[in-house]
Design an enzyme around this catalytic site. Structure first.
Site, PDB file in Angstrom:
ATOM      1  N   ASP A  25       0.880  -1.174   0.000  1.00  0.00           N
ATOM      2  CA  ASP A  25       0.000   0.000   0.000  1.00  0.00           C
ATOM      3  C   ASP A  25       0.920   1.227   0.000  1.00  0.00           C
ATOM      4  OD1 ASP A  25      -1.440   2.236   0.728  1.00  0.00           O
ATOM      5  OD2 ASP A  25      -2.234   1.382   2.594  1.00  0.00           O
ATOM      6  N   CYS A  30      -8.296   5.944  10.577  1.00  0.00           N
ATOM      7  CA  CYS A  30      -8.541   4.665   9.888  1.00  0.00           C
ATOM      8  C   CYS A  30      -7.493   3.637  10.268  1.00  0.00           C
ATOM      9  CB  CYS A  30      -8.605   4.842   8.377  1.00  0.00           C
ATOM     10  SG  CYS A  30      -9.896   5.969   7.851  1.00  0.00           S
TER      11      CYS A  30
END
Lengths: 412, 156
Positions: free
Chosen positions: A198, A365
């Site tokens: 990511d 998050c």
């Protein structure tokens, strides 16, 4: 020493130029856009608007070529050998979902393991929870030292014969540290597992090269790298993409369709069902050009390092701010998370907002990370810097935090 | 500006020196409220007088200054109110912080609750301000639905 009081970039960003009252310190959530990106978006609709791939007329051919050019630009940016292996999605989340939903079933079975780190954004965490649940596999976490370091021992303990996929952030969106992708990729490959990265928080700040990282998949979003919102990228090794089923089906992703079945178009079209945000992709290219050519990643890195070092120095002087992660500024890539002792991060952010200082406050998050860190209220403040920030933005943050402390402790 | 006005001395006094933040020994009703996205957690307790009015109100828990001050302010306001009056005040407060009720005279009923009126301009903080009031309202609604007298110890 670089002069961080001077700001040669702000004038290129219409929102920042129009709002000198703002100190925008939330670029890890989304970047501001230079005029070049806004102009490109408009220019697409003014000069080449047609649906790419479909038309046999000149305008559509131009639109198709414009998208192909950005695909090639992205491939060059990340060192991908073949632009065909660059898939456009809506964002990093969609890119990672595509791997978790379409690649996982080709390798993951009952008793197998997916290894991720506790530092993952929910985007690189929930898709693996879901993939593991579907396959009867187990999700295994790697835990770093308090400064974000992942040791060889931890990697050896968590990546083993049952591991089929290893996935991690290149740069943590909370701790700001770079993860040892190459070491994780080598460990993954040694046991026949596949590596996923990511890169949402690294592409805007660092030089990213898929071959040097040794990864098999890499995902990022255009909007954190100066592009418009709504465009993401997934790069994957061709043979892996080739064996994956599409996640979405429909227009533009087929070779042929019969009443009862269909055959898919080759990679990448197979994964790009429906009309893409062509103007957004075109403008994403303009954003990357601004980042890598107008400014240059070396200048970005140098300026951000100086800003982070200055910010951490000033936060350290306050005496009531605790920085999360490493105390070494060189290990924070644009991101400095912290808490003001005894004050809820939402109160900090609201008070800073009154003086135009924009920071993020909350769980970012990354709830499992904040739980593991043992942070009070499962929340923290995050100031994230980009090259278009300057010394005055940091000074305003520090002044605001002094005001926060005064409000909460002025009468003690 | 509005936000720093909100964190004024009167408001901060409710945060630093709350009068109603303690564990109640002989509560008739206790109810928990949480804001999962903020980590705010609140347990609100009341004891009723023989005439059915709220005789004692108290809370425990943790969260941001807005959720904590709001709980303290609300506890003070609710003493002596019937459950019906209390629920009407909860409704009025929630309309105020959502910007649906701005009439000064109408809001006077909320007493110190008006310290939180600027929340109407801070949409991200509405749920912090509402937590105590929503928790009390849920507790009293549960009592009303169950057809029990609010002082029924079975609610505790």
């Amino acid at each position: 020493m670089l002069d961080i009081a001077a700001n040669p970039y702000k004038a290129d960003f219409p929102l920042l130029a129009a709002r000198p009252d703002l100190a925008f310190l939330d670029s890890a959530a989304t970047a501001q856009r230079p005029a070049a990106v806004l102009d490109a978006q408009r220019s697409f609709y003014e000069t080449m608007n047609a649906n790419p791939l479909r038309g046999l007329y000149e305008l559509s051919v131009e639109a198709t070529a414009a998208i192909a050019a950005v695909r090639a630009q992205v491939a060059a940016l990340i060192g991908a050998p073949d632009a065909r292996d660059v898939v456009f999605t809506r964002n990093t989340s969609e890119s990672l979902n595509l791997v978790a939903k379409s690649f996982s079933p080709t390798v993951l079975g009952p008793g197998d393991e997916v290894a991720i780190t506790i530092m993952e954004h929910h985007s690189n965490l929930i898709p693996w929870q879901q993939a593991c649940r579907a396959a009867g596999a187990r999700l295994v976490y790697l835990y770093p030292e308090r400064d974000g370091t992942l040791t060889d021992e931890e990697i050896a303990a968590k990546v083993g014969p049952r591991t089929k996929i290893v996935s991690c952030a290149h740069v943590s969106n909370v701790m700001g540290c770079e993860l040892p992708v190459r070491r994780l990729a080598d460990a993954a490959h040694a046991v026949g597992a596949v590596m996923v990265v990511d890169a949402a928080q690294s592409v805007p700040h660092l030089s990213v090269n898929v071959e040097a990282l040794g990864t098999d998949f890499l995902a990022f979003s255009g909007h954190k790298a100066l592009g418009p919102m709504g465009v993401g990228v997934l790069w994957g090794r061709h043979e892996l993409l080739d064996q994956m089923e599409p996640m979405l089906t429909g227009g533009e992703m087929i070779d042929s369709v019969r009443e009862q079945d269909a055959t898919w178009a080759p990679v990448p079209e197979k994964f790009e069902a429906g009309t893409q945000d062509a103007a957004g992709i075109y403008a994403t290219g303009a954003g990357l050009t601004y980042l890598t050519e107008t400014v240059g990643l070396a200048a970005v890195g140098e300026r951000e390092a100086a800003l982070v070092a200055y910010a951490m120095g000033r936060l350290g002087e306050l005496g009531f701010v605790d920085v999360i992660g490493s105390a070494d500024p060189s290990r924070h890539h644009g991101v400095v998370s912290f808490n003001v002792r005894g004050v809820h991060p939402h109160d900090v952010a609201s008070i800073l907002d009154a003086s135009g200082v924009c920071i993020r406050a909350g769980h970012h998050c990354a709830q499992p990370l904040l739980a593991w860190l043992g942070v009070e209220n499962l929340a923290c403040c995050r100031a994230s810097l980009a090259f278009y920030n300057d010394k005055s933005d940091v000074d305003r943050l520090v002044d605001g935090l002094t005001q926060v402390w005064g409000i909460f402790h002025g009468n003690d | 500006m509005a936000t720093t006005d909100l964190y004024n001395a009167e408001f901060m006094d409710h945060v630093s020196h709350p009068d109603y933040k303690y564990q109640m020994e002989d509560a008739d009703c206790t109810h928990e409220g949480v804001n999962p996205s903020c980590g705010d957690e609140l347990t609100f307790s009341v004891r009723f007088a023989d005439d059915g009015t709220i005789d004692e109100a108290a809370f425990t828990g943790h969260g941001c200054a807005i959720s904590q001050a709001s709980a303290d302010i609300m506890s003070d306001l609710m003493i002596g109110k019937t459950p019906e009056q209390a629920r009407e005040l909860c409704d009025l407060f929630m309309r105020m912080v959502r910007g649906e009720e701005t009439d000064e005279a109408a809001l006077e009923e909320l007493e110190d609750g008006v310290l939180l009126r600027d929340i109407a301009h801070m949409p991200a903080r509405v749920k912090c301000a509402e937590l105590a009031w929503r928790t009390l309202d849920e507790m009293l609604a549960k009592g009303a639905e169950g057809g029990q007298a609010p002082s029924d110890p079975a609610e505790a």
